[in-house]
Design a protein around this motif. Structure first.
Motif, PDB file in Angstrom:
ATOM      1  N   TYR A 242       0.865  -1.225   0.245  1.00 25.61           N
ATOM      2  CA  TYR A 242       0.243  -0.028   0.012  1.00 25.61           C
ATOM      3  C   TYR A 242       0.883   1.324   0.170  1.00 25.61           C
ATOM      4  N   SER A 243       2.167   1.070   0.737  1.00 24.52           N
ATOM      5  CA  SER A 243       2.904   2.539   0.584  1.00 24.52           C
ATOM      6  C   SER A 243       4.019   2.445  -0.535  1.00 24.52           C
ATOM      7  N   ILE A 244       3.935   1.537  -1.654  1.00 22.42           N
ATOM      8  CA  ILE A 244       5.028   1.292  -2.456  1.00 22.42           C
ATOM      9  C   ILE A 244       5.604   2.553  -3.069  1.00 22.42           C
ATOM     10  N   THR A 245       4.950   3.454  -3.251  1.00 23.23           N
ATOM     11  CA  THR A 245       5.273   4.696  -3.747  1.00 23.23           C
ATOM     12  C   THR A 245       6.502   5.432  -2.935  1.00 23.23           C
ATOM     13  N   LEU A 246       6.440   5.000  -1.554  1.00 26.98           N
ATOM     14  CA  LEU A 246       7.442   5.397  -0.796  1.00 26.98           C
ATOM     15  C   LEU A 246       8.794   4.797  -0.858  1.00 26.98           C
ATOM     16  N   PHE A 247       8.789   3.584  -1.545  1.00 30.90           N
ATOM     17  CA  PHE A 247      10.238   2.783  -1.770  1.00 30.90           C
ATOM     18  C   PHE A 247      10.923   3.670  -2.801  1.00 30.90           C
ATOM     19  N   LYS A 248      12.097   4.187  -2.594  1.00 34.28           N
ATOM     20  CA  LYS A 248      13.028   4.787  -3.481  1.00 34.28           C
ATOM     21  C   LYS A 248      14.170   4.176  -3.672  1.00 34.28           C
ATOM     22  N   GLU A 249      14.585   3.561  -2.356  1.00 36.32           N
ATOM     23  CA  GLU A 249      16.167   2.894  -2.608  1.00 36.32           C
ATOM     24  C   GLU A 249      15.962   1.300  -3.117  1.00 36.32           C
ATOM     25  N   LEU A 250      16.840   0.862  -3.754  1.00 32.82           N
ATOM     26  CA  LEU A 250      16.984  -0.235  -4.666  1.00 32.82           C
ATOM     27  C   LEU A 250      16.959  -1.564  -3.624  1.00 32.82           C
ATOM     28  N   ASP A 251      17.509  -1.201  -2.674  1.00 32.02           N
ATOM     29  CA  ASP A 251      17.689  -2.378  -1.518  1.00 32.02           C
ATOM     30  C   ASP A 251      16.091  -2.349  -0.796  1.00 32.02           C
ATOM     31  N   GLU A 252      15.513  -1.527  -0.697  1.00 33.04           N
ATOM     32  CA  GLU A 252      14.251  -1.469   0.033  1.00 33.04           C
ATOM     33  C   GLU A 252      13.245  -2.161  -0.978  1.00 33.04           C
ATOM     34  N   LYS A 253      13.400  -1.958  -2.299  1.00 36.09           N
ATOM     35  CA  LYS A 253      12.504  -2.331  -3.412  1.00 36.09           C
ATOM     36  C   LYS A 253      13.028  -4.035  -3.591  1.00 36.09           C
ATOM     37  N   ILE A 254      14.106  -4.303  -3.490  1.00 37.59           N
ATOM     38  CA  ILE A 254      14.270  -5.704  -3.557  1.00 37.59           C
ATOM     39  C   ILE A 254      13.767  -6.422  -2.312  1.00 37.59           C
ATOM     40  N   GLN A 255      14.039  -6.042  -1.188  1.00 36.17           N
ATOM     41  CA  GLN A 255      13.627  -6.442   0.196  1.00 36.17           C
ATOM     42  C   GLN A 255      11.903  -6.868  -0.040  1.00 36.17           C
ATOM     43  N   LEU A 256      11.371  -5.670  -0.703  1.00 37.30           N
ATOM     44  CA  LEU A 256       9.708  -5.859  -0.797  1.00 37.30           C
ATOM     45  C   LEU A 256       9.514  -6.817  -1.858  1.00 37.30           C
ATOM     46  N   ALA A 257      10.162  -6.865  -2.905  1.00 36.21           N
ATOM     47  CA  ALA A 257      10.219  -7.806  -3.810  1.00 36.21           C
ATOM     48  C   ALA A 257      10.109  -9.392  -3.543  1.00 36.21           C
ATOM     49  N   ALA A 258      11.050  -9.613  -2.376  1.00 30.96           N
ATOM     50  CA  ALA A 258      11.331 -10.922  -1.609  1.00 30.96           C
ATOM     51  C   ALA A 258      10.044 -10.999  -1.050  1.00 30.96           C
ATOM     52  N   LEU A 259       9.640 -10.074  -0.302  1.00 31.65           N
ATOM     53  CA  LEU A 259       8.309 -10.332   0.431  1.00 31.65           C
ATOM     54  C   LEU A 259       7.161 -10.778  -0.493  1.00 31.65           C
ATOM     55  N   ASN A 260       6.951 -10.242  -1.417  1.00 30.16           N
ATOM     56  CA  ASN A 260       6.051 -10.475  -2.179  1.00 30.16           C
ATOM     57  C   ASN A 260       6.153 -11.886  -2.948  1.00 30.16           C
ATOM     58  N   LEU A 261       7.141 -12.318  -3.042  1.00 28.00           N
ATOM     59  CA  LEU A 261       7.485 -13.672  -3.541  1.00 28.00           C
ATOM     60  C   LEU A 261       6.993 -14.427  -2.462  1.00 28.00           C
ATOM     61  N   GLN A 262       7.488 -14.189  -1.392  1.00 25.35           N
ATOM     62  CA  GLN A 262       7.056 -15.279  -0.187  1.00 25.35           C
ATOM     63  C   GLN A 262       5.604 -15.135   0.063  1.00 25.35           C
ATOM     64  N   ALA A 263       5.158 -13.931  -0.113  1.00 25.20           N
ATOM     65  CA  ALA A 263       3.561 -14.018  -0.008  1.00 25.20           C
ATOM     66  C   ALA A 263       2.830 -14.673  -1.318  1.00 25.20           C
ATOM     67  N   GLY A 264       3.459 -14.802  -2.315  1.00 28.94           N
ATOM     68  CA  GLY A 264       2.811 -15.324  -3.549  1.00 28.94           C
ATOM     69  C   GLY A 264       2.887 -16.804  -3.329  1.00 28.94           C
TER      70      GLY A 264
END
Length: 269
Positions: A170-192
């Motif tokens: 829901y707060s994806i627009t606040l993710f600016k740093e690559l490390d944060e984006k990669i961490q969230l991508a990994a969380l989405n993989l786990q959730a998926g």
């Protein structure tokens, strides 16, 4: 609508248009209990026939500090706990309890053990709709990271992965740093993966889709394992929901980008 009827009657009571009287008879001292109402005044009352409008009216009748607390509660979810609320509000416990008690008396929320729940989905939705997009993003961001920190070192992270990931998405627009984006991508993989294991293929597809969108600023060379896992699962999820052509396009990306022959063979399995 039973909920609307209940709230309408409570509104009449709050406005003293529906009154309960107790009186003792002078002759035999018997106690009489009766409800009294003035039907003509009730008919003249400007009342909405819409549940949402009624809820907005009820919420707006509360004091500003109470509404402010309830908005934060709405961001947490239809059910919320005091620990999460305290992290978000930065308000003394005594003050929070006071505002929540006011909301309980108004019928907005009720308590279940050590948690609280909105009395109806419409109340939760109405309060959530009153929050600006910027405030929503910031609040979901803080909730997501609070939950991640709370559960990431325990076995409970799997049970909370949807809650954590949804808040951060829901707060994806606040993710600016690559490390944060990669961490969230990994969380989405786990959730998926967890959604897929429960045969919730559309939900799984949604998580994998968000995960891939977060990896646009990285490369297969730097994050091949994550990108491969996201794409293979994304393609399979697309196939499982009947989008075969799209699934083939996603799997073609793996054939073009993956360096490992074993990973390419996996596409044909």
């Amino acid at each position: 609508n039973p909920f609307f009827v209940k709230q309408f009657i409570k509104t009449l009571y709050d406005r003293k248009l529906l009154v309960f009287n107790e009186s003792r008879q002078e002759i035999n001292s018997s106690l009489t209990r009766e409800w009294h109402w003035d039907l003509n005044k009730i008919k003249l009352l400007e009342m909405t026939h819409n549940v949402v409008d009624l809820m907005i009216e009820k919420i707006n009748s509360l004091e500003s500090p109470t509404i402010s607390v309830l908005k934060k509660c709405a961001c947490i979810g239809s059910i919320f706990d005091m620990d999460s609320l305290r992290i978000l509000s930065n308000t003394p416990l005594e003050n929070l309890l006071n505002e929540l008690n006011k909301a309980i008396k108004s019928g907005i929320i009720f308590q279940i053990g050590n948690k609280y729940k909105f009395a109806h989905d419409k109340i939760h939705e109405t309060l959530y709709s009153m929050i600006s997009d910027e405030e929503k993003s910031n609040t979901h961001y803080h909730i997501g990271y609070y939950l991640l920190e709370k559960y990431e070192d325990s076995k409970n992270v799997g049970y909370n992965i949807f809650n954590i990931t949804n808040h951060l998405n829901y707060s994806i627009t606040l993710f600016k740093e690559l490390d944060e984006k990669i961490q969230l991508a990994a969380l989405n993989l786990q959730a998926g993966l967890q959604a897929k294991s429960s045969s919730a293929f559309k939900e799984a597809f949604h998580f994998f889709d968000i995960g891939i969108s977060l990896t646009k600023d990285t490369s297969w060379e730097n994050n091949e394992d994550l990108l491969y896992s996201l794409h293979i699962e994304y393609g399979e999820a697309a196939f499982l929901i009947g989008n075969v052509d799209f699934a083939n396009k996603i799997l073609d990306v793996i054939l073009n980008e993956a360096k490992s022959l074993l990973k390419k063979i996996k596409v044909y399995e």
